[in-house]
Design a protein around this motif. Sequence first.
Motif, PDB file in Angstrom:
ATOM      1  N   THR A 110      -4.792   7.594   0.208  1.00 23.04           N
ATOM      2  CA  THR A 110      -4.991   6.912   1.491  1.00 23.04           C
ATOM      3  C   THR A 110      -4.536   5.466   1.395  1.00 23.04           C
ATOM      4  N   LEU A 111      -4.905   4.803   0.322  1.00 17.11           N
ATOM      5  CA  LEU A 111      -4.502   3.405   0.130  1.00 17.11           C
ATOM      6  C   LEU A 111      -2.983   3.296   0.049  1.00 17.11           C
ATOM      7  N   GLU A 112      -2.367   4.218  -0.670  1.00 22.51           N
ATOM      8  CA  GLU A 112      -0.903   4.197  -0.792  1.00 22.51           C
ATOM      9  C   GLU A 112      -0.254   4.411   0.572  1.00 22.51           C
ATOM     10  N   GLN A 113      -0.769   5.347   1.357  1.00 21.14           N
ATOM     11  CA  GLN A 113      -0.225   5.609   2.688  1.00 21.14           C
ATOM     12  C   GLN A 113      -0.386   4.390   3.593  1.00 21.14           C
ATOM     13  N   ARG A 114      -1.554   3.767   3.549  1.00 22.74           N
ATOM     14  CA  ARG A 114      -1.790   2.579   4.380  1.00 22.74           C
ATOM     15  C   ARG A 114      -0.875   1.438   3.968  1.00 22.74           C
ATOM     16  N   LEU A 115      -0.713   1.259   2.665  1.00 18.34           N
ATOM     17  CA  LEU A 115       0.174   0.200   2.170  1.00 18.34           C
ATOM     18  C   LEU A 115       1.612   0.482   2.591  1.00 18.34           C
ATOM     19  N   HIS A 116       2.032   1.729   2.481  1.00 18.92           N
ATOM     20  CA  HIS A 116       3.374   2.117   2.907  1.00 18.92           C
ATOM     21  C   HIS A 116       3.573   1.818   4.391  1.00 18.92           C
ATOM     22  N   THR A 117       2.610   2.203   5.215  1.00 15.77           N
ATOM     23  CA  THR A 117       2.696   1.969   6.660  1.00 15.77           C
ATOM     24  C   THR A 117       2.736   0.473   6.969  1.00 15.77           C
ATOM     25  N   LEU A 138     -14.450   4.578  -5.721  1.00 16.36           N
ATOM     26  CA  LEU A 138     -14.305   4.893  -4.306  1.00 16.36           C
ATOM     27  C   LEU A 138     -14.686   6.339  -4.025  1.00 16.36           C
ATOM     28  N   ASP A 139     -14.339   7.252  -4.934  1.00 12.53           N
ATOM     29  CA  ASP A 139     -14.731   8.656  -4.771  1.00 12.53           C
ATOM     30  C   ASP A 139     -16.250   8.793  -4.776  1.00 12.53           C
ATOM     31  N   SER A 140     -16.917   8.046  -5.666  1.00 13.60           N
ATOM     32  CA  SER A 140     -18.378   8.127  -5.729  1.00 13.60           C
ATOM     33  C   SER A 140     -19.036   7.555  -4.475  1.00 13.60           C
ATOM     34  N   LEU A 141     -18.314   6.721  -3.731  1.00 14.46           N
ATOM     35  CA  LEU A 141     -18.822   6.176  -2.465  1.00 14.46           C
ATOM     36  C   LEU A 141     -18.437   7.053  -1.280  1.00 14.46           C
ATOM     37  N   GLY A 142     -17.857   8.232  -1.571  1.00 21.43           N
ATOM     38  CA  GLY A 142     -17.508   9.160  -0.508  1.00 21.43           C
ATOM     39  C   GLY A 142     -16.120   8.963   0.060  1.00 21.43           C
ATOM     40  N   MET A 143     -15.328   8.166  -0.570  1.00 23.12           N
ATOM     41  CA  MET A 143     -13.965   7.916  -0.100  1.00 23.12           C
ATOM     42  C   MET A 143     -13.009   8.760  -0.944  1.00 23.12           C
TER      43      MET A 143
END
Length: 100
Positions: A22-29, A11-16
């Motif tokens: 971010t994934l952890e925050q979204r999952l938490h939300t 994901l980092d190599s794709l610019g993310m």
Amino acid sequence: MSTQKSTAQLLDSLGMKNSSFTLEQRLHTFILGKYETWSEENRSMSLKDIVPPHLQQKALDSIPDLSRFIVKKGKGYFDSVEGERRLVDMLDDFSRNGAS
């Protein structure tokens, strides 16, 4: 598509950048939102209506063991120097407040 890179590295190599955060925050939300919705929808229900009967029975069956555990821990605490001091403090507070 065979690689030794981790998902975060891909994901980092794709610019993310910071993708795992971010994934952890979204999952938490997401989970928090689902919980709040469920909680609001079931607020008027009693715990007995929500908890399945087999879990209710398991809880009831564990009460004797839990009681023994609590008594054992309490006895151990009040037998300790710290527990004895705390008990004396509580009795002193009670006698001061009860006498007024």
